[in-house]
Design a protein around this motif. Structure first.
Motif, PDB file in Angstrom:
ATOM      1  N   ASP A   6       1.089  -1.276   0.173  1.00 41.92           N
ATOM      2  CA  ASP A   6      -0.189  -0.212  -0.109  1.00 41.92           C
ATOM      3  C   ASP A   6       0.949   1.372  -0.203  1.00 41.92           C
ATOM      4  O   ASP A   6       0.227   2.740  -0.619  1.00 41.92           O
ATOM      5  CB  ASP A   6      -0.904   0.064   1.040  1.00 41.92           C
ATOM      6  CG  ASP A   6      -2.205  -1.282   1.371  1.00 41.92           C
ATOM      7  OD1 ASP A   6      -1.936  -1.977   0.143  1.00 41.92           O
ATOM      8  OD2 ASP A   6      -2.684  -1.897   2.112  1.00 41.92           O
ATOM      9  N   GLY A   7       2.065   1.276   0.752  1.00 40.74           N
ATOM     10  CA  GLY A   7       2.614   2.520   0.418  1.00 40.74           C
ATOM     11  C   GLY A   7       3.790   2.413  -0.082  1.00 40.74           C
ATOM     12  O   GLY A   7       4.734   3.283  -0.086  1.00 40.74           O
ATOM     13  N   GLY A   8       4.206   1.483  -1.593  1.00 38.84           N
ATOM     14  CA  GLY A   8       5.194   1.281  -1.521  1.00 38.84           C
ATOM     15  C   GLY A   8       6.818   1.165  -1.094  1.00 38.84           C
ATOM     16  O   GLY A   8       6.890   0.891   0.186  1.00 38.84           O
ATOM     17  N   PRO A   9       7.834   1.415  -2.326  1.00 39.11           N
ATOM     18  CA  PRO A   9       9.087   1.010  -1.368  1.00 39.11           C
ATOM     19  C   PRO A   9       9.001   1.091  -0.411  1.00 39.11           C
ATOM     20  O   PRO A   9       8.415   2.756  -0.026  1.00 39.11           O
ATOM     21  CB  PRO A   9       9.895   1.239  -2.391  1.00 39.11           C
ATOM     22  CG  PRO A   9       9.518   1.491  -4.095  1.00 39.11           C
ATOM     23  CD  PRO A   9       8.139   1.556  -3.327  1.00 39.11           C
ATOM     24  N   ASN A  10       9.992   1.131   1.278  1.00 37.75           N
ATOM     25  CA  ASN A  10       9.905   1.948   2.024  1.00 37.75           C
ATOM     26  C   ASN A  10      11.721   1.056   2.786  1.00 37.75           C
ATOM     27  O   ASN A  10      11.969   0.194   2.624  1.00 37.75           O
ATOM     28  CB  ASN A  10       9.433   1.502   3.237  1.00 37.75           C
ATOM     29  CG  ASN A  10       8.039   2.674   2.770  1.00 37.75           C
ATOM     30  OD1 ASN A  10       7.819   2.945   4.167  1.00 37.75           O
ATOM     31  ND2 ASN A  10       7.014   2.264   2.744  1.00 37.75           N
ATOM     32  N   SER A  11      11.968   2.002   3.303  1.00 35.94           N
ATOM     33  CA  SER A  11      13.808   1.897   3.971  1.00 35.94           C
ATOM     34  C   SER A  11      13.129   0.970   5.867  1.00 35.94           C
ATOM     35  O   SER A  11      11.868   1.067   5.651  1.00 35.94           O
ATOM     36  CB  SER A  11      14.313   2.559   4.393  1.00 35.94           C
ATOM     37  OG  SER A  11      13.739   3.749   5.571  1.00 35.94           O
ATOM     38  N   ARG A  12      13.713   0.131   6.173  1.00 37.43           N
ATOM     39  CA  ARG A  12      13.819  -0.569   7.544  1.00 37.43           C
ATOM     40  C   ARG A  12      13.157   0.538   8.345  1.00 37.43           C
ATOM     41  O   ARG A  12      11.824  -0.285   8.741  1.00 37.43           O
ATOM     42  CB  ARG A  12      15.016  -0.896   7.797  1.00 37.43           C
ATOM     43  CG  ARG A  12      14.973  -2.019   7.397  1.00 37.43           C
ATOM     44  CD  ARG A  12      16.650  -2.852   7.695  1.00 37.43           C
ATOM     45  NE  ARG A  12      16.789  -4.217   7.361  1.00 37.43           N
ATOM     46  CZ  ARG A  12      17.596  -3.775   5.774  1.00 37.43           C
ATOM     47  NH1 ARG A  12      17.988  -3.332   5.455  1.00 37.43           N
ATOM     48  NH2 ARG A  12      17.691  -5.520   5.470  1.00 37.43           N
ATOM     49  N   ALA A  13      13.667   1.955   8.608  1.00 38.09           N
ATOM     50  CA  ALA A  13      13.263   2.831   9.878  1.00 38.09           C
ATOM     51  C   ALA A  13      11.726   3.509   9.046  1.00 38.09           C
ATOM     52  O   ALA A  13      11.171   3.332  10.337  1.00 38.09           O
ATOM     53  CB  ALA A  13      14.350   3.861   9.273  1.00 38.09           C
ATOM     54  N   GLN A  14      11.259   3.685   8.148  1.00 37.14           N
ATOM     55  CA  GLN A  14       9.981   4.185   7.888  1.00 37.14           C
ATOM     56  C   GLN A  14       9.309   2.591   8.120  1.00 37.14           C
ATOM     57  O   GLN A  14       8.209   2.545   8.849  1.00 37.14           O
ATOM     58  CB  GLN A  14       9.976   4.039   6.502  1.00 37.14           C
ATOM     59  CG  GLN A  14      10.806   6.027   5.902  1.00 37.14           C
ATOM     60  CD  GLN A  14      10.511   5.093   4.741  1.00 37.14           C
ATOM     61  OE1 GLN A  14      11.279   4.907   3.208  1.00 37.14           O
ATOM     62  NE2 GLN A  14       9.927   7.086   4.444  1.00 37.14           N
ATOM     63  N   LEU A  15       9.152   1.799   7.793  1.00 39.61           N
ATOM     64  CA  LEU A  15       8.397   0.185   8.365  1.00 39.61           C
ATOM     65  C   LEU A  15       8.382   0.170   9.933  1.00 39.61           C
ATOM     66  O   LEU A  15       7.713  -0.416  10.661  1.00 39.61           O
ATOM     67  CB  LEU A  15       9.420  -0.511   7.332  1.00 39.61           C
ATOM     68  CG  LEU A  15       9.071  -1.901   6.015  1.00 39.61           C
ATOM     69  CD1 LEU A  15       9.283  -2.205   5.860  1.00 39.61           C
ATOM     70  CD2 LEU A  15       7.196  -1.771   5.741  1.00 39.61           C
ATOM     71  N   GLY A  16       9.721   0.199  10.041  1.00 43.97           N
ATOM     72  CA  GLY A  16       9.634   0.473  11.478  1.00 43.97           C
ATOM     73  C   GLY A  16       8.286   1.418  12.378  1.00 43.97           C
ATOM     74  O   GLY A  16       8.398   1.517  13.531  1.00 43.97           O
ATOM     75  N   ASP A  17       8.605   2.613  11.938  1.00 44.47           N
ATOM     76  CA  ASP A  17       7.541   4.253  12.078  1.00 44.47           C
ATOM     77  C   ASP A  17       6.131   3.588  12.203  1.00 44.47           C
ATOM     78  O   ASP A  17       5.984   3.867  12.686  1.00 44.47           O
ATOM     79  CB  ASP A  17       7.902   5.283  11.426  1.00 44.47           C
ATOM     80  CG  ASP A  17       9.115   5.842  11.467  1.00 44.47           C
ATOM     81  OD1 ASP A  17      10.261   5.354  12.888  1.00 44.47           O
ATOM     82  OD2 ASP A  17       9.607   6.468  10.481  1.00 44.47           O
ATOM     83  N   GLN A  18       6.235   2.287  11.012  1.00 46.83           N
ATOM     84  CA  GLN A  18       4.341   2.230  11.417  1.00 46.83           C
ATOM     85  C   GLN A  18       4.023   0.834  11.911  1.00 46.83           C
ATOM     86  O   GLN A  18       2.531   0.122  11.725  1.00 46.83           O
ATOM     87  CB  GLN A  18       4.168   1.962  10.294  1.00 46.83           C
ATOM     88  CG  GLN A  18       4.602   3.087   9.107  1.00 46.83           C
ATOM     89  CD  GLN A  18       4.012   3.250   7.599  1.00 46.83           C
ATOM     90  OE1 GLN A  18       3.288   2.484   6.655  1.00 46.83           O
ATOM     91  NE2 GLN A  18       5.871   3.106   6.697  1.00 46.83           N
ATOM     92  N   VAL A  19       5.267  -0.089  12.900  1.00 51.37           N
ATOM     93  CA  VAL A  19       4.627  -0.965  12.637  1.00 51.37           C
ATOM     94  C   VAL A  19       4.926  -1.882  14.768  1.00 51.37           C
ATOM     95  O   VAL A  19       4.213  -3.091  14.883  1.00 51.37           O
ATOM     96  CB  VAL A  19       5.582  -2.973  11.844  1.00 51.37           C
ATOM     97  CG1 VAL A  19       4.819  -2.530  10.521  1.00 51.37           C
ATOM     98  CG2 VAL A  19       7.347  -2.131  12.217  1.00 51.37           C
ATOM     99  N   ASP A  20       5.398  -0.986  14.767  1.00 52.44           N
ATOM    100  CA  ASP A  20       5.218  -0.585  16.646  1.00 52.44           C
ATOM    101  C   ASP A  20       6.310  -2.141  16.915  1.00 52.44           C
ATOM    102  O   ASP A  20       6.019  -3.604  17.817  1.00 52.44           O
ATOM    103  CB  ASP A  20       3.710  -1.265  17.279  1.00 52.44           C
ATOM    104  CG  ASP A  20       3.985  -0.829  18.943  1.00 52.44           C
ATOM    105  OD1 ASP A  20       5.089  -0.391  18.925  1.00 52.44           O
ATOM    106  OD2 ASP A  20       3.179  -1.400  19.408  1.00 52.44           O
ATOM    107  N   LEU A  21       6.975  -2.038  16.757  1.00 50.64           N
ATOM    108  CA  LEU A  21       7.999  -3.162  16.592  1.00 50.64           C
ATOM    109  C   LEU A  21       9.260  -2.912  17.400  1.00 50.64           C
ATOM    110  O   LEU A  21       9.903  -1.687  16.382  1.00 50.64           O
ATOM    111  CB  LEU A  21       8.719  -4.651  15.559  1.00 50.64           C
ATOM    112  CG  LEU A  21       6.684  -5.203  15.360  1.00 50.64           C
ATOM    113  CD1 LEU A  21       7.919  -6.022  14.411  1.00 50.64           C
ATOM    114  CD2 LEU A  21       6.789  -6.379  16.507  1.00 50.64           C
TER     115      LEU A  21
END
Lengths: 396, 396
Positions: free
Chosen positions: B22-37
């Motif tokens: 849904d959000g296209g390519p992401n860095s690990r850091a950006q993913l981290g902002d969205q998943v609460d892990l």
DNA sequence: CCACTTTCTCCAGTCACAGGACAAAGGTGT
DNA sequence: ACACCTTTGTCCTGTGACTGGAGAAAGTGG
């Protein structure tokens, strides 16, 4: 006495509390069969719940061919308050943690007196129940009001039949006065939750609960949860138009369902019929009291009065027409009919059924029971207790 | 080429795949902002996904004031097939893993030819897309059919306009022929999912999606998920009665919405008007082709033809009447109008809006947008891709 | 060249949980 | 009475999930 202070610390504990609420006392082994946890983990969580005092171990169960099990049950002193504020009367009940009604009182009251007067009476009724020894205090209360509610805040919004209630902080005020957590919802949703917990809707995931009282509303349950809509007005079917350019309705529109069938409309039609003669049964009752209610119509119908029966059938047809549309749209697994007019019984039900089965799609009606609620006026108060217990029995 | 074999091993991985979709390519850091892990846990899960080949790391993103991040994206070779089988035509599209349409073809076809003939054509269309170099194979396919579906099995049930399809194992058959996982749903639900994913309904939790084509149906989204009802027929609003004792309908009842407004009814009314004169625009078009469709009516209306405009307004009023009831009942946050008649545009929309805003409760309509779908015929195919990707991007 | 930021990796410690061993407490058959 | 089985509940250990900190890698700006 000290009231419930602890809350389940995690989802497992919440799950266990709900199992004990819905299934009564259980052994650790029986609980283990239902939760998909190892015995060790389960034992840990049960022990923690025992420490908090939310559950207690009382005695040993009979042996089932081996070592006897300890009965685990919810704290026996827990008490919930269910309050169902109708348009013309108030129901208040106390339940234990298993949501069994221990005491239930009903008093007439006009909601239009406003929230202050109403809650004064609610508090008096709660005090009366407490004084009778059924409860030393309340651990939570669920309140139903006859209008839309902004659910998270527990505040009525733009309620048509409740002037003076708009924006009144019901949850906050009652929480203060009762000294316990409070949740507020539409009375129709409470009825749905009641029938789901202890009535005809047990084990049905998706169903509709149509409440015909002073007005008409519909509780919507999706996947076991009440659906409230974007602004909390979901299920407000009383003002669906059934007759273009039809009778004027109090809401300002024309041809609304409520203008044709509801406690108020039925009483008006009956009085009209009584004045115009043609119905001896209704006329007699009218002369007796100077006014008629749905109860009179039910009585006349039971005595075989043709006019009364026609009124009920006509109303049932209108209602069935609307429900038929909702059934096509929502494809429920069950439709429950409840509220004050339940006394009209099977004449009403037959009319509704006829319309639905005739108009809705066969696929939607094929295996669709349409039944009367089985809890009557206790549905709302049980629903209230259920509402607050769902809230309290969820992770903090 | 090797197709997608792996599936996410846990809920975290599924969550990550959907975020990347849904959000296209992401860095690990950006993913981290969205998943609460924690970063560490996240890194572990990303690494595992990289191992399975479901996602790839391609290149470094621009610096944002520090070390440059690695771009994580879904495997670029993943391909989904979206198939929308309408009553009179078939849409097939290929998408990448982000559900962007890479190629889309449409061909006329009558569903009444039966499943065998239809799927032969679908397979030919899929082969054509593959041959064009857009895909070397398909990792999954989502199919929409114009009738109710028993969703878990992917089998149409008692579809009124699709004789010969009842009980046909669509999912199983196509899965075999395409050699990939397949999910089947009602075409209206697919449209709703499409508009939710890439259209006007982004970020709306509860909404209705009314599709007016050959028939009329309504997709229901509750809390972000499509609601299908007890037997899969939820949203089937075409046969809600709008006129007691009204026009006979193909379903056997009288006064159904579809008898008054739908692609078929509109064409019939237009031909009638053309024969009786009074509408030069319609008559001209009728003489040209010997028959009329919704497109002709739209053209005549655009040219200012009063009769055509009246037909659209009348249909819109009927439809709006039904939608008004649904809005009162369901209290959605948005109503989307789509389907073949979208070409009728704002005349139709205005009529619907008028009815809804006039009849429904102010609380329900207060902040309720009623808009045309923005994806047109791609809504269905995107919805199909979304359906199968939701399935594949969930824990195995 | 230094200070600072962002991204990512590595590691050690904690917590959740499963599963087996075992004790406790009861049955049943001989 | 006794052996043997069943059921319930407890204890213990091992494994995997997860967090948070230290620190390396890679960049920016003065």
């Amino acid at each position: 006495m000290r009231r419930m202070t602890a809350r389940p610390a995690n989802a497992h504990q919440a799950r266990l509390l709900r199992l004990l609420r819905d299934g009564g006392p259980n052994s650790r082994a029986q609980l283990g069969d239902q939760v998909d946890l190892s015995r060790s983990k389960l034992a840990v969580e049960v022990d923690r719940l025992l420490e908090t005092g939310l559950v207690v171990a009382d005695g040993l169960a009979a042996s089932r061919g081996g070592r006897r099990s300890h009965n685990i049950r919810l704290a026996p002193a827990l008490r919930f308050l269910g309050v169902d504020i109708g348009a013309t009367s108030i129901d208040v009940a106390v339940t234990n943690a298993e949501l069994e009604v221990l005491g239930h009182i009903n008093q007439p009251m006009d909601v239009r007196e406003g929230p202050v007067a109403v809650f004064e009476q609610v508090l008096a009724m709660a005090a009366k129940l407490r004084a009778s020894g059924l409860a030393e205090g309340f651990d939570g209360a669920g309140i139903g009001v006859p209008g839309p509610v902004r659910f998270p805040e527990g505040v009525p919004v733009a309620p048509p039949i409740m002037p003076g209630w708009d924006g009144f902080p019901v949850r906050e005020a009652l929480s203060q006065d009762l000294g316990c957590p409070v949740m507020v919802d539409n009375d129709v949703n409470l009825m749905a939750m009641g029938e789901q917990h202890a009535g005809v809707a047990r084990s049905v995931g998706d169903f509709l609960c149509v409440k015909i009282g002073t007005g008409i509303g519909c509780g919507i349950v999706v996947g076991g949860d009440v659906y409230r809509g974007t602004t909390g007005s979901a299920g407000d079917i009383g003002h669906i138009q059934v007759e273009p350019e039809g009778r004027p309705c109090a809401c300002g529109n024309k041809g609304c369902l409520e203008a044709y069938f509801s406690g108020a409309a039925l009483a008006r039609d009956a009085e009209e019929a009584a004045r115009h003669g043609g119905s001896p049964e209704l006329s007699t009752r009218f002369e007796g009291s100077g006014r008629l209610t749905a109860v009179d119509v039910a009585g006349a119908a039971a005595a075989g009065d043709a006019v009364a029966l026609d009124l009920i059938r006509a109303g049932g047809n209108r209602t069935g027409q609307v429900i038929a549309g909702l059934v096509s749209f929502f494809n429920p697994g069950l439709v429950v009919i409840g509220g004050g007019v339940t006394g009209l019984g099977h004449t009403l039900l037959a009319a509704i059924r006829t319309q639905v089965y005739r108009q809705s799609l066969p696929l939607a009606t094929g295996n669709l029971p349409i039944v009367l609620g089985e809890l009557g006026p206790t549905a709302g108060v049980i629903g209230g207790a259920r509402l607050i217990s769902d809230h309290l029995f969820s992770p903090a």
